[in-house]
Design an enzyme around this catalytic site. Structure first.
Site, PDB file in Angstrom:
ATOM      1  N   GLY A 108      -0.930   7.838   0.715  1.00  0.00           N
ATOM      2  CA  GLY A 108      -1.290   7.883   2.123  1.00  0.00           C
ATOM      3  C   GLY A 108      -0.192   7.452   3.068  1.00  0.00           C
ATOM      4  N   ILE A 109      -0.581   6.678   4.060  1.00  0.00           N
ATOM      5  CA  ILE A 109       0.339   6.241   5.102  1.00  0.00           C
ATOM      6  C   ILE A 109       1.470   5.405   4.517  1.00  0.00           C
ATOM      7  CG2 ILE A 109       0.531   4.713   7.111  1.00  0.00           C
ATOM      8  CD1 ILE A 109      -2.233   5.738   7.978  1.00  0.00           C
ATOM      9  N   GLY A 110       1.155   4.518   3.583  1.00  0.00           N
ATOM     10  CA  GLY A 110       2.193   3.681   2.990  1.00  0.00           C
ATOM     11  C   GLY A 110       3.240   4.490   2.257  1.00  0.00           C
ATOM     12  N   TYR A 134     -15.313  -5.025   8.301  1.00  0.00           N
ATOM     13  CA  TYR A 134     -14.011  -4.360   8.398  1.00  0.00           C
ATOM     14  C   TYR A 134     -13.366  -4.669   9.745  1.00  0.00           C
ATOM     15  CZ  TYR A 134     -10.482  -0.677   8.551  1.00  0.00           C
ATOM     16  OH  TYR A 134      -9.296   0.012   8.659  1.00  0.00           O
ATOM     17  N   SER A 189      -6.285  -1.435  13.177  1.00  0.00           N
ATOM     18  CA  SER A 189      -7.159  -0.269  13.225  1.00  0.00           C
ATOM     19  C   SER A 189      -7.808  -0.190  14.596  1.00  0.00           C
ATOM     20  CB  SER A 189      -8.240  -0.408  12.141  1.00  0.00           C
ATOM     21  OG  SER A 189      -9.301   0.501  12.335  1.00  0.00           O
ATOM     22  N   GLY A 226       0.808  -1.213   0.000  1.00  0.00           N
ATOM     23  CA  GLY A 226       0.000   0.000   0.000  1.00  0.00           C
ATOM     24  C   GLY A 226       0.839   1.259   0.000  1.00  0.00           C
ATOM     25  N   ALA A 227       1.969   1.222  -0.713  1.00  0.00           N
ATOM     26  CA  ALA A 227       2.943   2.313  -0.639  1.00  0.00           C
ATOM     27  C   ALA A 227       2.717   3.408  -1.673  1.00  0.00           C
ATOM     28  CB  ALA A 227       4.353   1.753  -0.797  1.00  0.00           C
TER      29      ALA A 227
END
Length: 312
Positions: A26-28, A176, A151, A22-23
């Site tokens: 966002g956070i990634g 989720y 989360s 997930g890079a």
């Protein structure tokens, strides 16, 4: 309102190979930039090649010395996960840091992976489970730090053991939460099995608190044409420095989990009010993550569903 900016100073990570899922945004993306700036070589496994190329260009513009490379990965396809594992094993380079960060959140209607799993359970948990299995020889060779991004939702609801794929009554937020509870149980069980089997891997959990990331933004690929009202509210409060964090602060718990010298089996998150934002700190395990019996059960089920094989 003025916002304090907690931070982490990283040591020299030269010679380390890191993989961050997930890079591409966002956070990634932030995690990748921080690791690369500290000297680590970072592999970005991405689903969207164009977004991945844009992420690499952005980081190199700020850090011309960054060593980055793209690979293809779609966590909603076990074939894609298997292919990435085979590619990296073929390169035969020890992995020192793995951050399992990618995720999908609350599609408005039930959606499934290529193998027919509910999308959140299949991508957030099962895809990463199979990825770790595929990379295990490289993680062992690098005595890796593995960080699994969960989360605050893992402190809500429960595992729907009788209907893990939500075929009878889909509820997006509960599904989720289940995916993140399952993923947290996996991260903790990975650390226990590594210790028992002498794998040399250290596994921690992290959560970002609440921040204005793209998880709740418009995501046509999950059936969401526009940002949710919750996302708009979080973004508005975050801009004002009220209650919620930013992408820059939300990435810090995972960065701490991936680089801190403490032993594994820990959870890191923001230390502020209700752990929504603030400086990163170790936190007590959520009650839903404390059962070793649940962790062992989820591990067995995950092996059966994915066909991934870990050492016995």
């Amino acid at each position: 309102m003025a916002r304090s900016r907690p931070g982490i100073t990283l040591g020299d990570l030269s010679g380390n190979l890191a993989v961050v899922t997930g890079a591409s945004d966002g956070i990634g993306l932030g995690l990748t930039e921080r690791l690369a700036a500290a000297g680590a070589e970072v592999v970005l496994p991405v689903r969207n090649a164009a977004k991945g190329e844009a992420a690499v260009a952005r980081i190199r513009q700020r850090h011309p010395e960054a060593v980055l490379s793209l690979r293809e990965l779609d966590l909603s396809s076990l074939d894609s996960v298997t292919a990435l594992g085979a590619t990296l094993r073929g390169e035969n380079r020890p992995i020192h840091i793995l951050v399992n960060n990618a995720g999908v959140m609350t599609p408005p209607r039930r959606r499934i992976t290529a193998e027919g799993f509910e999308l959140q359970f299949g991508s957030n948990h099962l895809g990463h489970f199979a990825l770790v299995a595929g990379l295990l020889p490289l993680l062992r060779a690098g005595r890796a730090r593995v960080t699994s991004q969960i989360s605050v939702a893992a402190n809500q609801h429960a595992i729907n053991w009788d209907d893990l794929n939500w075929e009878r009554s889909y509820r997006g937020q509960r599904a989720y939460s289940q995916s993140k509870i399952a993923f947290g149980l996996f991260g903790l069980e990975l650390d226990r099995r590594s210790r028992a089997g002498g794998w040399g891997i250290t596994s921690n959990l992290a959560h970002p608190g609440v921040a204005a990331t793209n998880l709740l933004a418009a995501r046509p690929e999950v059936g969401r044409a526009r940002a949710t009202p919750l996302a708009r509210g979080i973004r508005a409060l975050s801009r004002r420095g009220i209650l919620f964090g930013t992408v820059e602060t939300a990435l810090l718990p995972a960065l701490l989990a991936a680089t801190a010298p403490e032993a594994g089996g820990r959870l890191y998150g923001p230390g502020g009010f209700r752990h929504y934002s603030g400086a990163p700190a170790e936190q007590a395990l959520y009650s839903r993550l404390r059962s070793t019996e649940d962790a062992e059960r989820m591990w067995r089920i995950s092996e059966e569903l994915t066909g991934a094989a870990f050492p016995r």
